[in-house]
Design a protein around this motif. Structure first.
Motif, PDB file in Angstrom:
ATOM      1  N   ILE A 138       1.544 185.726  41.879  1.00  0.00           N
ATOM      2  CA  ILE A 138       1.528 186.581  40.299  1.00  0.00           C
ATOM      3  C   ILE A 138       1.164 185.510  39.219  1.00  0.00           C
ATOM      4  CG2 ILE A 138       2.891 187.957  38.830  1.00  0.00           C
ATOM      5  CD1 ILE A 138       4.583 188.736  40.928  1.00  0.00           C
ATOM      6  N   SER A 139       1.306 184.194  39.778  1.00  0.00           N
ATOM      7  CA  SER A 139       0.704 183.141  38.977  1.00  0.00           C
ATOM      8  C   SER A 139      -0.501 183.253  38.687  1.00  0.00           C
ATOM      9  CB  SER A 139       1.055 181.641  39.649  1.00  0.00           C
ATOM     10  OG  SER A 139       2.643 181.496  39.940  1.00  0.00           O
ATOM     11  N   LYS A 140      -1.517 183.814  39.532  1.00  0.00           N
ATOM     12  CA  LYS A 140      -2.985 183.738  39.603  1.00  0.00           C
ATOM     13  C   LYS A 140      -3.449 184.475  38.474  1.00  0.00           C
ATOM     14  CE  LYS A 140      -3.981 183.156  44.471  1.00  0.00           C
ATOM     15  NZ  LYS A 140      -2.591 182.850  44.979  1.00  0.00           N
ATOM     16  N   GLN A 141      -2.585 185.482  37.874  1.00  0.00           N
ATOM     17  CA  GLN A 141      -3.067 186.303  36.669  1.00  0.00           C
ATOM     18  C   GLN A 141      -3.102 185.476  35.510  1.00  0.00           C
ATOM     19  OE1 GLN A 141       0.484 189.218  35.700  1.00  0.00           O
ATOM     20  NE2 GLN A 141      -0.340 189.468  37.776  1.00  0.00           N
ATOM     21  N   PHE A 142      -2.225 184.501  35.387  1.00  0.00           N
ATOM     22  CA  PHE A 142      -1.998 183.619  34.248  1.00  0.00           C
ATOM     23  C   PHE A 142      -3.157 182.497  34.130  1.00  0.00           C
ATOM     24  CE2 PHE A 142       2.275 185.084  34.819  1.00  0.00           C
ATOM     25  CZ  PHE A 142       2.540 185.674  33.581  1.00  0.00           C
ATOM     26  N   VAL A 143      -3.842 182.105  35.262  1.00  0.00           N
ATOM     27  CA  VAL A 143      -4.837 181.218  35.340  1.00  0.00           C
ATOM     28  C   VAL A 143      -5.801 181.894  34.975  1.00  0.00           C
ATOM     29  CG1 VAL A 143      -6.070 179.933  37.019  1.00  0.00           C
ATOM     30  CG2 VAL A 143      -3.843 179.941  37.220  1.00  0.00           C
TER      31      VAL A 143
ATOM     32  N   GLY B 241      -8.244 169.268  28.847  1.00  0.00           N
ATOM     33  CA  GLY B 241      -7.768 167.806  28.794  1.00  0.00           C
ATOM     34  C   GLY B 241      -6.090 167.700  28.669  1.00  0.00           C
ATOM     35  N   HIS B 242      -5.644 168.626  29.529  1.00  0.00           N
ATOM     36  CA  HIS B 242      -4.192 168.577  29.582  1.00  0.00           C
ATOM     37  C   HIS B 242      -3.744 169.058  30.918  1.00  0.00           C
ATOM     38  CE1 HIS B 242      -3.480 167.349  25.258  1.00  0.00           C
ATOM     39  NE2 HIS B 242      -4.204 168.429  24.987  1.00  0.00           N
ATOM     40  N   PRO B 243      -2.483 168.679  31.435  1.00  0.00           N
ATOM     41  CA  PRO B 243      -2.361 169.657  32.677  1.00  0.00           C
ATOM     42  C   PRO B 243      -1.944 171.136  32.635  1.00  0.00           C
ATOM     43  CG  PRO B 243      -0.852 167.583  32.137  1.00  0.00           C
ATOM     44  CD  PRO B 243      -1.511 167.721  30.814  1.00  0.00           C
ATOM     45  N   LEU B 244      -2.026 171.759  33.755  1.00  0.00           N
ATOM     46  CA  LEU B 244      -1.980 173.030  33.579  1.00  0.00           C
ATOM     47  C   LEU B 244      -0.651 173.670  32.810  1.00  0.00           C
ATOM     48  CD1 LEU B 244      -3.475 175.957  34.275  1.00  0.00           C
ATOM     49  CD2 LEU B 244      -1.828 175.663  36.474  1.00  0.00           C
ATOM     50  N   GLY B 245       0.349 173.161  33.070  1.00  0.00           N
ATOM     51  CA  GLY B 245       1.612 173.671  32.722  1.00  0.00           C
ATOM     52  C   GLY B 245       1.598 173.849  31.097  1.00  0.00           C
ATOM     53  N   GLN B 246       1.139 172.629  30.577  1.00  0.00           N
ATOM     54  CA  GLN B 246       0.852 172.271  29.142  1.00  0.00           C
ATOM     55  C   GLN B 246      -0.066 173.480  28.546  1.00  0.00           C
ATOM     56  OE1 GLN B 246       0.318 168.442  27.919  1.00  0.00           O
ATOM     57  NE2 GLN B 246       1.583 167.565  29.215  1.00  0.00           N
ATOM     58  N   VAL B 247      -1.200 173.368  29.090  1.00  0.00           N
ATOM     59  CA  VAL B 247      -1.980 174.659  28.627  1.00  0.00           C
ATOM     60  C   VAL B 247      -1.575 176.154  28.836  1.00  0.00           C
ATOM     61  CG1 VAL B 247      -4.404 175.519  29.055  1.00  0.00           C
ATOM     62  CG2 VAL B 247      -3.968 173.112  29.631  1.00  0.00           C
ATOM     63  N   LEU B 248      -0.931 176.402  29.817  1.00  0.00           N
ATOM     64  CA  LEU B 248      -0.411 177.683  29.914  1.00  0.00           C
ATOM     65  C   LEU B 248       1.035 177.627  28.759  1.00  0.00           C
ATOM     66  CD1 LEU B 248       0.224 177.959  33.543  1.00  0.00           C
ATOM     67  CD2 LEU B 248      -1.255 179.294  32.399  1.00  0.00           C
TER      68      LEU B 248
ATOM     69  N   THR C 245       9.424 180.945  31.382  1.00  0.00           N
ATOM     70  CA  THR C 245       8.184 180.813  32.418  1.00  0.00           C
ATOM     71  C   THR C 245       7.803 179.594  31.928  1.00  0.00           C
ATOM     72  OG1 THR C 245       7.917 183.202  32.151  1.00  0.00           O
ATOM     73  CG2 THR C 245       6.063 182.064  32.774  1.00  0.00           C
ATOM     74  N   ARG C 246       7.473 178.986  33.344  1.00  0.00           N
ATOM     75  CA  ARG C 246       6.784 177.537  33.311  1.00  0.00           C
ATOM     76  C   ARG C 246       6.500 177.318  34.688  1.00  0.00           C
ATOM     77  NH1 ARG C 246      10.472 172.776  32.820  1.00  0.00           N
ATOM     78  NH2 ARG C 246       9.078 172.123  34.307  1.00  0.00           N
ATOM     79  N   MET C 247       5.978 176.060  34.906  1.00  0.00           N
ATOM     80  CA  MET C 247       5.534 175.538  36.291  1.00  0.00           C
ATOM     81  C   MET C 247       6.925 175.458  37.102  1.00  0.00           C
ATOM     82  SD  MET C 247       2.381 175.699  36.241  1.00  0.00           S
ATOM     83  CE  MET C 247       1.908 174.933  38.018  1.00  0.00           C
ATOM     84  N   ALA C 248       7.005 175.661  38.433  1.00  0.00           N
ATOM     85  CA  ALA C 248       8.190 175.576  39.234  1.00  0.00           C
ATOM     86  C   ALA C 248       8.587 174.021  39.700  1.00  0.00           C
ATOM     87  CB  ALA C 248       8.204 176.611  40.366  1.00  0.00           C
TER      88      ALA C 248
ATOM     89  N   GLY D 104       0.078 179.288  42.786  1.00  0.00           N
ATOM     90  CA  GLY D 104       1.261 179.946  43.092  1.00  0.00           C
ATOM     91  C   GLY D 104       2.679 179.207  42.537  1.00  0.00           C
ATOM     92  N   GLY D 105       2.314 178.424  41.713  1.00  0.00           N
ATOM     93  CA  GLY D 105       3.408 177.386  41.181  1.00  0.00           C
ATOM     94  C   GLY D 105       4.322 177.894  39.928  1.00  0.00           C
ATOM     95  N   ILE D 106       4.342 178.995  39.580  1.00  0.00           N
ATOM     96  CA  ILE D 106       4.879 179.380  38.329  1.00  0.00           C
ATOM     97  C   ILE D 106       6.336 180.168  38.594  1.00  0.00           C
ATOM     98  CG2 ILE D 106       5.000 180.706  36.178  1.00  0.00           C
ATOM     99  CD1 ILE D 106       1.892 180.342  36.115  1.00  0.00           C
ATOM    100  N   LEU D 107       7.216 180.137  37.867  1.00  0.00           N
ATOM    101  CA  LEU D 107       8.388 181.024  37.887  1.00  0.00           C
ATOM    102  C   LEU D 107       8.688 181.542  36.637  1.00  0.00           C
ATOM    103  CD1 LEU D 107      10.653 178.991  36.015  1.00  0.00           C
ATOM    104  CD2 LEU D 107      11.198 177.959  38.263  1.00  0.00           C
ATOM    105  N   SER D 108       9.347 182.773  36.396  1.00  0.00           N
ATOM    106  CA  SER D 108       9.504 183.595  35.320  1.00  0.00           C
ATOM    107  C   SER D 108      10.840 184.461  35.303  1.00  0.00           C
ATOM    108  CB  SER D 108       8.114 184.442  35.225  1.00  0.00           C
ATOM    109  OG  SER D 108       8.015 184.978  34.133  1.00  0.00           O
ATOM    110  N   SER D 109      11.054 185.055  34.625  1.00  0.00           N
ATOM    111  CA  SER D 109      12.153 186.128  34.305  1.00  0.00           C
ATOM    112  C   SER D 109      11.746 187.487  34.195  1.00  0.00           C
ATOM    113  CB  SER D 109      13.124 185.657  33.215  1.00  0.00           C
ATOM    114  OG  SER D 109      12.729 185.848  32.112  1.00  0.00           O
ATOM    115  N   VAL D 110      12.392 188.396  34.259  1.00  0.00           N
ATOM    116  CA  VAL D 110      12.102 189.942  34.054  1.00  0.00           C
ATOM    117  C   VAL D 110      11.807 189.930  32.563  1.00  0.00           C
ATOM    118  CG1 VAL D 110      14.569 190.519  33.686  1.00  0.00           C
ATOM    119  CG2 VAL D 110      13.028 192.296  34.347  1.00  0.00           C
TER     120      VAL D 110
END
Length: 383
Positions: A100-105, A207-214, A227-230, A266-272
């Protein structure tokens, strides 16, 4: 197998029985499909189906929910977020969501496109250097739609690849150990490599890691605070533990997923609650223009005229005549399912903390319970 007395639940954030805490909203859409208030018997049957699924497959814990336009109208939790510490799943539990992480990318890519920082038909070597010669000419669009022909590094190395801290060069080497699956743009094959490369492109442009960009571009503005990188080394409040079973069927701890080995594939975690915020944002134009959303959810058509049923990080197949935008997720220890029905203004969310089990079966059970006009759930093959 988890004993029945360990299965605790919460619905809409409050403890109690299934009946006490149901939060329902009525959405008048059309006569053929609409969200309705299920009967007591229907809700009881749904609860039994979920319980049986967890018990049959030795799944420690899970969560099912229905959301509509930013509101959770049904939420039920089951079992344990952490078996060893006897911590039950709650409405605040965060789960790894896998693909599901792919949709954020894809969302970040669309934002960059709106800002004229990239074009969908740009060749990827415009942004990434030292690529295998076979990959030259592959476009950003082809990575988004799994039509690049670049082999899936996960298929080559299996899910075990996520256990290791790997560099981008090592991921590329794994994928390049096999020839191209087909000439770019001529076929379709699900490839995590494509979304790993897209993550790299985002990092190079921003110019930043993916987690920071997201966080700065999506999670922060939408107040998606869970929601963040796991990252396996990070302290993340309310994080569920992931499990699998051994050959004897005994529950075992999973190996953590290393962020560097998956990035946005596939590296993201999230909540409902956060996925509910994300669902609502997709109805609005806070992040995306109407043209961007149309492109993001357009069927990918191959040169032979076949539709792949996939868009930019979303499956876009119909379900019983309903337009469905969805994706499943699976990483070592978790499965998840996020299905949006935009014309009915409904979303179904399923989280489970066990690897290699079905989440789509429960998603359909929830959908048919709240849209009974769809009829009984179709029979599925045994998992």
């Amino acid at each position: 197998m988890i004993a029945d007395h360990n299965r605790r639940s919460r619905l809409c954030g409050r403890k109690g029985s299934l009946l006490i805490s149901i939060c329902l909203v009525f959405i008048a859409i059309n006569a053929s499909a609409q969200i309705v208030q299920p009967s007591v018997d229907a809700l009881t049957e749904l609860d039994q189906q979920v319980q049986s699924h967890l018990e049959e497959h030795n799944i420690p814990g899970g969560l099912v929910a229905v959301a509509s336009r930013g509101r959770i109208i049904h939420l039920k939790t089951y079992g344990m977020a952490n078996v060893e510490l006897a911590v039950p799943v709650s409405d605040s539990t965060v789960f790894e969501i896998g693909s599901i992480s792919k949709q954020f990318v894809s969302a970040i890519v669309m934002l960059l496109m709106q800002e004229n920082k990239l074009k969908l038909d740009d060749p990827i070597q415009k942004y990434l250097s030292d690529l295998p010669s076979e990959w030259l000419g592959v476009t950003v669009r082809q990575l988004l739609t799994h039509t690049s022909g670049i082999p899936d590094y996960e298929e080559i190395r299996t899910y075990d690849v996520y256990r290791f801290r790997l560099t981008p060069e090592e991921i590329i080497k794994i994928a390049h150990s096999r020839p191209m699956d087909f000439a770019p743009g001529t076929g379709w094959f699900y490839s995590n490599t494509g979304y790993f490369l897209l993550s790299m492109i985002v990092e190079r442009i921003e110019g930043h890691p993916l987690g920071q960009v997201l966080e700065s571009r999506i999670f922060g503005p939408l107040l998606m605070t869970q929601t963040r990188m796991a990252d396996p080394e990070a302290i993340i409040r309310h994080r569920a533990s992931g499990y699998w079973v051994n050959k004897a069927g005994e529950l075992i701890n999973r190996n953590p997923t290393e962020t560097s080995s998956t990035l946005g594939a596939g590296g993201i975690l999230s909540s409902v609650y956060d996925l509910t915020k994300w669902d609502e944002a997709l109805y609005e134009n806070q992040l995306f223009s109407d043209d961007s959303k149309e492109a993001m959810w357009a069927h990918t058509i191959l040169p032979n005229g076949d539709s792949t049923g996939y868009a930019f990080g979303w499956n876009v197949r119909q379900y019983k005549g309903l337009r469905r935008l969805s994706h499943g997720g699976q990483v070592a220890g978790f499965v998840a399912n996020f299905a949006r029905f935009p014309d009915e203004e409904a979303a179904i969310i399923v989280f489970l903390n066990r690897y290699r089990v079905s989440s789509s079966r429960l998603s359909k059970a929830v959908l048919h319970t709240f849209m009974p006009s769809l009829g009984p759930v179709p029979q599925q093959k045994k998992d």
